[in-house]
Scaffold this active site. Structure first.
Site, PDB file in Angstrom:
ATOM      1  N   GLU A 491      46.602  43.965  36.932  1.00 21.35           N
ATOM      2  CA  GLU A 491      47.029  44.787  38.070  1.00 21.35           C
ATOM      3  C   GLU A 491      48.520  44.662  38.385  1.00 21.35           C
ATOM      4  O   GLU A 491      48.931  44.746  39.543  1.00 21.35           O
ATOM      5  CB  GLU A 491      46.184  44.466  39.313  1.00 21.35           C
ATOM      6  CG  GLU A 491      44.693  44.658  39.086  1.00 21.35           C
ATOM      7  CD  GLU A 491      43.846  44.394  40.322  1.00 21.35           C
ATOM      8  OE1 GLU A 491      44.402  44.325  41.428  1.00 21.35           O
ATOM      9  OE2 GLU A 491      42.625  44.259  40.166  1.00 21.35           O
ATOM     10  N   HIS A 648      33.167  43.241  44.550  1.00 21.51           N
ATOM     11  CA  HIS A 648      33.667  41.951  45.050  1.00 21.51           C
ATOM     12  C   HIS A 648      33.774  42.016  46.560  1.00 21.51           C
ATOM     13  O   HIS A 648      34.196  43.032  47.123  1.00 21.51           O
ATOM     14  CB  HIS A 648      35.041  41.625  44.463  1.00 21.51           C
ATOM     15  CG  HIS A 648      35.677  40.432  45.112  1.00 21.51           C
ATOM     16  ND1 HIS A 648      35.198  39.162  44.932  1.00 21.51           N
ATOM     17  CD2 HIS A 648      36.728  40.317  45.967  1.00 21.51           C
ATOM     18  CE1 HIS A 648      35.921  38.310  45.641  1.00 21.51           C
ATOM     19  NE2 HIS A 648      36.856  38.991  46.278  1.00 21.51           N
ATOM     20  N   CYS A 650      34.889  39.542  50.126  1.00 21.01           N
ATOM     21  CA  CYS A 650      35.509  38.333  50.661  1.00 21.01           C
ATOM     22  C   CYS A 650      34.684  37.794  51.829  1.00 21.01           C
ATOM     23  O   CYS A 650      33.983  38.548  52.496  1.00 21.01           O
ATOM     24  CB  CYS A 650      36.925  38.630  51.147  1.00 21.01           C
ATOM     25  SG  CYS A 650      38.050  39.170  49.852  1.00 21.01           S
ATOM     26  N   GLU A 672      33.386  35.392  47.789  1.00 24.75           N
ATOM     27  CA  GLU A 672      34.054  34.156  48.218  1.00 24.75           C
ATOM     28  C   GLU A 672      33.023  33.123  48.629  1.00 24.75           C
ATOM     29  O   GLU A 672      32.038  33.443  49.285  1.00 24.75           O
ATOM     30  CB  GLU A 672      34.987  34.464  49.393  1.00 24.75           C
ATOM     31  CG  GLU A 672      35.740  33.264  49.924  1.00 24.75           C
ATOM     32  CD  GLU A 672      34.983  32.511  51.006  1.00 24.75           C
ATOM     33  OE1 GLU A 672      35.214  31.293  51.133  1.00 24.75           O
ATOM     34  OE2 GLU A 672      34.159  33.111  51.698  1.00 24.75           O
ATOM     35  N   HIS A 701      43.389  30.784  48.095  1.00 23.59           N
ATOM     36  CA  HIS A 701      44.323  30.859  49.221  1.00 23.59           C
ATOM     37  C   HIS A 701      45.095  29.561  49.401  1.00 23.59           C
ATOM     38  O   HIS A 701      45.969  29.469  50.259  1.00 23.59           O
ATOM     39  CB  HIS A 701      43.574  31.184  50.512  1.00 23.59           C
ATOM     40  CG  HIS A 701      42.913  32.527  50.481  1.00 23.59           C
ATOM     41  ND1 HIS A 701      41.576  32.689  50.208  1.00 23.59           N
ATOM     42  CD2 HIS A 701      43.409  33.778  50.657  1.00 23.59           C
ATOM     43  CE1 HIS A 701      41.276  33.982  50.227  1.00 23.59           C
ATOM     44  NE2 HIS A 701      42.364  34.656  50.498  1.00 23.59           N
TER      45      HIS A 701
END
Length: 764
Positions: A491, A648, A650, A672, A701
């Protein structure tokens, strides 16, 4: 004229000065003192700007170097044991709690991070264990109040209220909200007394948890907190502030509290005005009425706001009425000033934080006029709204004709999941515990520089494309060398997972400087959904084809789903969100079918923000989830059985909506898990998920790099609740924000752990 206030203000700086200073501090190129000075400069600018725009009651302590809830946890000693031995310096310790810490043999995992109610802002989850000592341990609110006073601003200090703080805290061991309530309230009392002694006359306590579902037990606990908080000798009036929804069911409870002011949201709290008219309002309290939308960027309609304000004023006298935004302006860009490329009609339709301040003071002015509808400010507002309705592209008849028949329909993929699974297995031939990533690879300074040069016209399309293709080729080779099974192209051509698609779809507007804080130093520039959405041409097909030609392993087609695009944009308000979703879903479906026609075997449609806008009250969930599920299923409507659809998401607190996630009918979900301390395991134990799933095995993160044994342990825990034949191995999220050396080490550890696990199961 009414008193005008704000609930909070953006803090990153007009040109993201705070982000840049903090990142330089992390890199060691500026000192802590220099970072603190930048914060001081920004606070002064924000107080000064609000004062200049006519805000009479300006808040303080709404500034943070990372997150306000994290600051508050630190302030009151809510520090887990793993951070106790760190240096005492507040900056070092708070950043360690936010980002994790690894130095001199000491390793501490960062606090969990979650979405702040239904916004795209993230907060750090306070954590309390049996070793935590609750009490007033700092002085940040007092210091910033005194700082403002020295500049000549008599501010209103803002704090998360005790009920919301305790509701959002994670407890371990024997501790609970009830066991720490007494010392926490004493700490609040001590701080409020200190603020009163320094000259503060009002303190704002934010309680957004009051607009969620509040049980009778919760309500009793909330009341006990505020009854204990009351301190007549403090010399300070308390304003209890709610936002993000409707606190109407609790109005009588709020009225009886020992507080002197109550803040209510009249924008998202759509029934607030009706409840106020039914219940009245106490004559001994101040009402802060949030009538300007603090979360969206559209120009306020003065006619509607004045009509609402007059209904409020029929109940609450003007001397007890304060005009405000519906919530903190933290969720908006700073100013339209830099947006010099927008047409006058478009500029007139928008209002960022600075313009919201002007709207507040203008409405207050108009409210005091006998014939407001003839005032120049009112007429100018009406003219802007009329021009906005005529902006080109606002309505595309062809798009409306396509979406109209979809209303009320559901969508179903054929054949059933088991048949598709067998077909996909035969086509893909993946090993046990297939390893992949979520999509993006690090966005280095070189990549950002080349993208900027291309946008500025400094390099040609051919030069830019050649550069991107080389990065894709290198990343494919890197993934192959690591042993990943399903690859991604990285990406590198994408600045943002929503902005990239919005730039290629008709209906979106992009700003030059419309940055909003997402978390810490992470800022996003949300697109503005201005008109009807149409896909004029393929968006990702050629790039995917180039990547697939570089390898024999499957490369995922990477798309962003309609719910996430909508939730991470500033959405239009002139048509329903259901209509917006279907327009977006049709555009994504066209892309899915084009990818499939080129031979793409795995297509990932990310819905990272599915839960983000889940209504705060459960009785509103069904309509939202039905719309979200239908939009996602429309995206893969008509796809072949042997094409594998991934998604996906989070933030893995999905136990209560796993049934809805199942009905998305995706073949594989990545989600996640590590940041939330594998809470997903308990959720899956209670609500087994019947499809393939890849819970994140390490936290992207944090700059911490996990070793093989940590990841292996995580996988073994996951196997307690997930069928080995359905477990994928992947990070928590995309890798664009991490450094290359961190990513490479973490992915190699991840693949090594998966390979060892395969050997344990007798698979190669």
């Amino acid at each position: 004229m009414l008193t005008v206030t704000t609930i909070g203000y953006p803090r990153i700086g007009k040109n993201r000065e705070l982000k840049k200073a903090a990142e330089r501090y992390f890199q060691g190129s500026v000192t802590a003192d220099e970072l603190l000075q930048e914060g001081k400069n920004l606070r002064w600018q924000h107080w000064q700007k609000q004062h200049e725009k006519g805000i009479q009651s300006v808040p303080s302590n709404d500034f943070s170097y990372y997150d306000t809830l994290l600051d508050t946890a630190f302030l009151f000693g809510m520090i887990p044991e793993r951070f106790r031995s760190l240096p005492q310096d507040p900056i070092i310790r708070t950043f360690a709690m936010a980002r994790g810490y690894e130095k001199n043999g000491h390793k501490a995992k960062a606090l969990a991070m979650k979405k702040w109610f239904t916004t795209n802002y993230h907060y750090m989850v306070p954590e309390v264990d049996d070793s935590s000592t609750i009490g007033l341990m700092g002085h940040k609110p007092l210091t910033e109040f005194k700082e403002a006073l020295a500049y000549g601003f008599h501010t209103r200090p803002v704090l998360p209220g005790p009920y919301t703080l305790l509701r959002l805290t994670r407890f371990s061991g024997k501790t609970s909200a009830q066991t720490i309530a007494a010392p926490l309230i004493e700490a609040y009392r001590k701080l409020i007394r200190a603020l009163g002694a320094a000259g503060a006359t009002w303190v704002q306590l934010d309680e957004p948890c009051l607009v969620t579902d509040v049980s009778e037990e919760d309500q009793a606990f909330f009341i006990s907190l505020y009854e204990s908080l009351a301190d007549p000798d403090a010399g300070v009036s308390l304003q209890l502030q709610t936002y993000f929804g409707d606190a109407s069911p609790l109005l009588k409870t709020l009225y009886a509290l020992p507080v002197q002011g109550i803040g209510l949201d009249f924008v998202e709290g759509i029934s607030t005005i009706t409840s106020l008219e039914q219940e009245g309002f106490p004559e001994d309290k101040i009402l802060t009425a949030g009538i300007i939308n603090g979360r969206n960027i559209w120009r306020n309609n003065y006619q509607k706001s004045l009509a609402l304000l007059r209904r409020i004023a029929a109940i609450v006298s003007s001397d007890r009425l304060v005009l405000a935004p519906s919530c903190s302006l933290l969720h908006l860009p700073y100013s339209l000033g830099p947006e010099t490329d927008l047409s006058p009609e478009t500029l007139g339709a928008l209002a960022f934080a600075e313009e919201k301040l002007e709207e507040l003071t203008e409405i207050a002015t108009l409210f005091g006029e006998d014939k407001a509808e003839f005032h120049p400010l009112f007429l100018q507002n009406q003219q802007r709204l009329e021009q906005a309705a005529r902006i080109p592209g606002r309505v595309l008849p062809d798009v409306r004709r396509k979406t109209e028949p979809l209303k009320g329909q559901g969508f179903r993929r054929f054949p059933d999941e088991a048949t598709r699974r067998a077909s996909q297995s035969q086509r893909l031939k993946l090993p046990l515990f297939p390893c992949t990533t979520i999509g993006s690879f690090p966005q280095t300074a070189d990549i950002r520089s080349r993208r900027r040069a291309f946008k500025n016209g400094d390099i040609s399309m051919e030069e830019y494309t050649s550069f991107i293709q080389q990065r894709i080729r290198d990343t494919i080779l890197l993934q192959e060398s690591m042993g990943l099974d399903v690859l991604v192209h990285g990406e590198f051509e994408r600045n943002d997972m929503v902005e990239f698609f919005g730039e290629q779809l008709e209906g979106f507007l992009f700003t030059k400087n419309g940055w909003v804080q997402s978390y810490g130093t992470r800022c996003v520039k949300p697109p503005v959904l201005l008109g009807d959405v149409n896909r004029p041409r393929p968006m990702t097909v050629d790039t995917w084809q180039f990547a697939q030609n570089c390898t024999e392993k499957p490369v995922k087609g990477m798309l962003t789903g309609p719910v996430t695009i909508l939730n991470w944009s500033f959405v239009r308000e002139d048509i329903s969100q259901q209509d917006c979703l279907f327009q977006l879903a049709l555009a994504i479906r066209d892309e899915v079918l084009d990818l499939e026609a080129r031979g793409c075997a795995i297509i990932q449609i990310d819905e990272a923000a599915l839960r983000e806008k889940l209504p705060l009250k459960k009785n509103q969930w069904e309509s939202y989830l039905t719309a979200a599920v239908n939009a996602f299923r429309l995206c893969h409507d008509g796809v072949r059985p042997d094409t594998q659809i991934h998604t996906h998401m989070c933030y893995s607190e999905f136990g209560d909506i796993l049934d809805a996630i199942d009905t998305l009918d995706a073949d594989v979900i990545t989600i996640e898990a590590s940041r939330s301390a594998l809470s997903l395991v308990d959720q899956l134990r209670q609500h087994p998920y019947p499809r393939d799933i890849g819970p994140g095995v390490y936290d992207i993160h944090s700059p911490q790099v996990p070793d093989k044994n940590e990841i292996l342990h995580t996988l073994q825990v996951l196997l307690d609740v997930i069928d080995p034949k359905r477990l994928w191995v992947n990070p928590d999220c995309g890798l664009k924000t991490r450094r290359e050396e961190e990513v490479n080490a973490a992915l190699r550890a991840m693949v090594t752990a998966a390979h060892e696990l395969r050997q344990d199961f007798g698979a190669s």
